[in-house]
Design an enzyme around this catalytic site. Structure first.
Site, short mmCIF file in Angstrom:
data_model
loop_
_atom_site.label_atom_id
_atom_site.label_comp_id
_atom_site.label_asym_id
_atom_site.label_seq_id
_atom_site.Cartn_x
_atom_site.Cartn_y
_atom_site.Cartn_z
CD GLU A 59 -1.21 -2.14 1.89
OE1 GLU A 59 -2.02 -2.35 2.86
OE2 GLU A 59 0.42 -2.61 2.18
CB CYS A 82 -0.60 -3.59 8.77
SG CYS A 82 0.67 -2.49 8.52
CB CYS A 91 -0.89 -0.27 5.79
SG CYS A 91 1.03 -0.94 5.69
CG ASP A 207 18.04 -38.12 -8.42
OD1 ASP A 207 18.25 -39.13 -9.21
OD2 ASP A 207 17.53 -37.54 -8.56
CD GLU A 295 12.11 -30.28 -6.25
OE1 GLU A 295 12.59 -30.93 -6.51
OE2 GLU A 295 12.39 -28.91 -6.22
N GLY A 297 12.50 -38.50 -1.88
CA GLY A 297 11.56 -39.04 -2.74
C GLY A 297 10.60 -39.74 -2.51
#
Length: 387
Positions: A59, A82, A91, A207, A295, A297
């Site tokens: 803002e 806020c 804000c 990996d 991610e 395994g």
């Protein structure tokens, strides 16, 4: 031709504020991603988004860009302004000082330090406030942050890439590549928007991933590897990061291992000789990690799902058949009853094409963006907030 209703312009301008907010995803933690636009005479005259914790809020950025033109204008913000002093002033007061005529709000802030107070101050100051504009989209934007504030743990997105018959690797363990280039590029967008990315020791060993974000102007997340017994070789690339993002090695041993620069050991509570996932999530939350991308395994995925710690599931399905190889979720506990009725259902499912592959995104059980926004009067919300 359909006539434009009075609500259409508000929705359109709020969508513009949402696009502003998206520029801050993954960069504002432990704050939410917020966007704002200022509208005068039916057109946007200023835009702004929250760029980083401790920096000016959306803002304020938009008000500064508008200058004197903000007086008598409308302000659209994806999250309730806020109304307290944190690292920046409220804000709500900046909006009143600027002479804004109306404020349109997307999501209400569940933090007890705000939670309606920003809206109330604006109304006391004579500003008309219209709340709930494009609320579903605004709630979805900040679902991880709402969840973090309400529960005290990171929002967990579990990502997997599988073949049509549910395999994540060929019989010899080869997993490069299950999906095509477009799906792999989408994973880098996920990393860019998450605060941290996690893999298990098996994936790290097999990996040797970098877990970095390889897109233009991308941001690398914190890398987390589950290495309960500190068995991984120190030659892995995760232990020699060429990125400003650190690597955290979660373990349960009594040792105090030393790694090179950018790598830190994170001792956690043990459960069956392995890292206790709820304890790990609590420790990550204390570090300001709002959104965790898991991610792999397969064993790590099973553990997170069985413990009910997955808030969002993103599965990339390749139009390939292996007929054998490494199954994704063999042995997942929900199947042990032998009844289809006990399967874990996904809700709010969205499907899109990524080249030849499909992306399925949904929320396990009764989780979902709307469920993350609960009344702080019924939950213990976190009050530590940098905004």
């Amino acid at each position: 031709m359909r006539r434009e209703t009075h609500r259409d312009p508000a929705e359109r301008f709020m969508r513009a504020a949402i696009r502003e907010a998206e520029a801050g995803l993954g960069r504002t933690s432990p704050n939410p991603a917020v966007g704002a636009v200022i509208v005068r005479d039916g057109r946007i005259i200023a835009r702004g988004h929250h760029e980083r914790a401790g920096g000016p809020h959306a803002e304020v950025v938009a008000l500064r860009a508008a200058g004197a033109r903000a007086h008598g204008a409308d302000l659209f913000t994806t999250l309730e302004p806020c109304d307290h002093f944190g690292k920046t002033p409220p804000c709500s007061r900046a909006i009143l000082d600027a002479g804004v005529r109306r404020v349109f709000v997307g999501s209400r802030d569940p933090n007890p330090q705000v939670n309606g107070r920003g809206i109330a101050r604006l109304r006391r100051g004579g500003v008309e406030v219209i709340s709930g504009v494009a609320r579903a989209a605004c709630d979805r934007l900040n679902a991880p942050w709402f969840h973090y504030i309400v529960t005290g743990r990171p929002w967990v997105t579990l990502k997997a890439a599988i073949t049509l018959d549910g395999r994540i690797a060929a019989p010899g363990g080869d997993a490069r590549w299950v999906t095509g280039e477009e799906a792999r590029a989408a994973v880098h967008v996920l990393r860019d928007r998450a605060d941290a990315v996690l893999v298990g020791a098996g994936t790290a060993r097999a990996d040797d991933p970098l877990l970095t974000t390889r897109i233009p102007r991308g941001r690398d997340p914190v890398r987390v590897v589950l290495d309960s017994q500190l068995s991984l070789p120190r030659t892995l690339r995760l232990f020699h990061p060429d990125s400003p993002a650190p690597t955290l090695v979660a373990h349960v041993t009594g040792r105090e291992p030393r790694f090179g620069p950018g790598v830190e050991a994170l001792r956690c509570r043990a459960r069956g000789g392995q890292v206790a996932l709820p304890d790990l999530l609590a420790r990550l939350a204390r570090r300001g990690i709002v959104h965790l991308l898991v991610e792999g395994g397969a064993e790590v995925h099973r553990s997170f799902l069985e413990e009910g710690l997955v808030d969002e599931l993103v599965v990339h399905v390749a139009p390939k058949l292996l007929g054998g190889g490494v199954a994704w979720l063999d042995g997942l506990g929900f199947a042990r009853s032998g009844r289809m009725a006990d399967a874990l259902a996904l809700h709010g499912v969205e499907v899109r094409h990524l080249g030849e592959d499909l992306e399925l995104r949904g929320y396990p059980g009764f989780r979902g963006p709307a469920r993350a926004v609960r009344s702080p009067s019924r939950t213990k919300a976190r009050t530590r907030r940098a905004r």
